[in-house]
Design an enzyme around this catalytic site. Structure first.
Site, mmCIF file in Angstrom:
data_model
loop_
_atom_site.group_PDB
_atom_site.id
_atom_site.type_symbol
_atom_site.label_atom_id
_atom_site.label_comp_id
_atom_site.label_asym_id
_atom_site.label_seq_id
_atom_site.Cartn_x
_atom_site.Cartn_y
_atom_site.Cartn_z
ATOM 1 N N GLU A 190 16.559 -39.259 42.974
ATOM 2 C CA GLU A 190 17.713 -39.253 42.853
ATOM 3 C C GLU A 190 18.473 -38.793 40.836
ATOM 4 O O GLU A 190 17.245 -38.230 40.810
ATOM 5 C CB GLU A 190 18.688 -40.652 42.696
ATOM 6 C CG GLU A 190 19.333 -41.115 43.092
ATOM 7 C CD GLU A 190 20.675 -40.312 44.022
ATOM 8 O OE1 GLU A 190 20.843 -39.611 42.899
ATOM 9 O OE2 GLU A 190 21.484 -40.695 45.134
ATOM 10 N N HIS A 191 19.659 -38.832 40.679
ATOM 11 C CA HIS A 191 19.812 -37.253 40.522
ATOM 12 C C HIS A 191 18.898 -37.270 38.851
ATOM 13 O O HIS A 191 18.469 -38.181 38.151
ATOM 14 C CB HIS A 191 21.096 -37.239 39.761
ATOM 15 C CG HIS A 191 21.845 -38.778 39.240
ATOM 16 N ND1 HIS A 191 21.594 -38.620 37.412
ATOM 17 C CD2 HIS A 191 21.865 -40.070 39.543
ATOM 18 C CE1 HIS A 191 21.634 -39.910 37.358
ATOM 19 N NE2 HIS A 191 21.776 -41.341 38.351
ATOM 20 N N HIS A 192 18.687 -36.279 38.259
ATOM 21 C CA HIS A 192 18.104 -36.447 37.030
ATOM 22 C C HIS A 192 16.617 -36.986 37.034
ATOM 23 O O HIS A 192 16.112 -36.743 35.945
ATOM 24 C CB HIS A 192 18.573 -36.656 35.640
ATOM 25 C CG HIS A 192 20.395 -36.175 35.412
ATOM 26 N ND1 HIS A 192 21.465 -36.485 35.840
ATOM 27 C CD2 HIS A 192 20.152 -34.838 34.596
ATOM 28 C CE1 HIS A 192 22.299 -35.575 35.911
ATOM 29 N NE2 HIS A 192 21.765 -34.469 34.625
#
Ligand SMILES: CC(C)(COP(=O)(O)OP(=O)(O)OC[C@H]1O[C@@H](n2cnc3c(N)ncnc32)[C@H](O)[C@@H]1OP(=O)(O)O)[C@@H](O)C(=O)NCCC(=O)NCCS
Length: 241
Positions: free
Chosen positions: A145-147
């Site tokens: 997922e993001h980051h």
């Protein structure tokens, strides 16, 4: 697709090489022509995975590939992934190009960064501003997922789910179905068992498993992640982190 196909030499002729070659047959037939394998176990001239020939030993490949015009894919894992790391550094210094085997059915955010020599199967999702290192393998259905930040020489088994901002350091292997709580960190050279749920940071060089995932024991020489002494030896091999 434009231009003529690129010749590709694969280092290693085991299971990881076989799944990589299958990915090429599936998605990259027009992009790559597999010349064959370099491997220390199979006899030169014999047929490797999917029938492609064994061209020579690893040392022969190291000697004859630079300047050949061929690209390389390093597939010596999981027990020998440290050798892929060493070859990666050597080939990078010699200006060789590594194959990127990212299935077109994977969803990779345009803001994500993926390193060289990646093998990403169909159905994988890599979210916004995730950063993934070199020599990365992600099996089907995995979510980064993001980051998230994922180090070098990391393998994520099928169906791994890394929640946003998870940190996975170099040389980790997350068993199938491992999931993580946001912002948790798995330190270098640690392996998680199938179905683990990471809700708190895991230390380096351990086998962890369970719900929640806890240390079971230290990594040994027989595990699918490099032993801490090897991780130490490999420090700095990828340059700036
Ligand atoms: C965690 C793992 C690395 C441990 O391997 P191992 O040290 O050989 O473990 P063993 O099979 O000897 O089991 C040791 C103990 O851990 C337990 N255990 C093993 N795997 C476990 C898991 N995933 N979750 C919870 N407990 C686990 C066993 O039940 C056993 O418990 P006991 O001592 O109470 O009987 C391995 O079982 C595993 O899950 N590997 C992941 C493989 C994978 O997902 N690969 C993806 C390839 S694409």
């Amino acid at each position: 697709m434009s231009g003529s196909p690129t010749l590709l030499r694969i280092f290693g002729a085991g299971l990881r090489a076989q799944v990589a070659v299958d990915q090429i047959a599936w998605h990259f037939k027009e992009k790559y022509v597999v010349e064959g394998y370099y491997d220390d176990k199979l006899p030169v001239g014999s047929a490797g995975p999917n029938g492609f020939p064994v061209l020579g030993t690893i040392d022969q490949g190291v000697a004859e590939t630079p300047g050949s015009g061929a690209q390389v894919y390093l597939a010596m894992g999981t027990y020998r992934s440290w050798r892929s790391c060493e070859l990666f550094a050597e080939f990078l210094a010699k200006g060789l190009t590594f194959a990127r085997l990212i299935a077109p059915t994977a969803h990779v955010s345009p803001s994500a960064v993926i390193g060289e020599n990646a093998l990403i199967f169909g159905g994988v999702f890599v979210g916004s501003e995730a950063v993934v290192g070199h020599l990365f393998t992600a099996h089907g259905g995995t979510v980064v997922e993001h980051h998230c930040t994922v180090g070098h020489n990391v393998l994520l088994g099928p169906g791994v789910t890394l929640a946003g901002l998870t940190q996975i350091e170099d040389h980790c292997f997350l068993g199938s179905g491992t999931s993580s709580k946001p912002r948790t960190r798995v330190a270098s050279g640690t392996m998680t068992g199938a179905g683990s749920v990471v809700i708190a940071d895991l230390p380096p060089g351990v086998i962890a498993a369970g719900v929640p995932a806890v240390r079971q024991r230290d990594v040994t020489e027989n595990d699918e992640v490099p032993h801490p002494s090897v991780v130490k030896r490999l420090q700095g091999i990828f340059g700036e982190q």
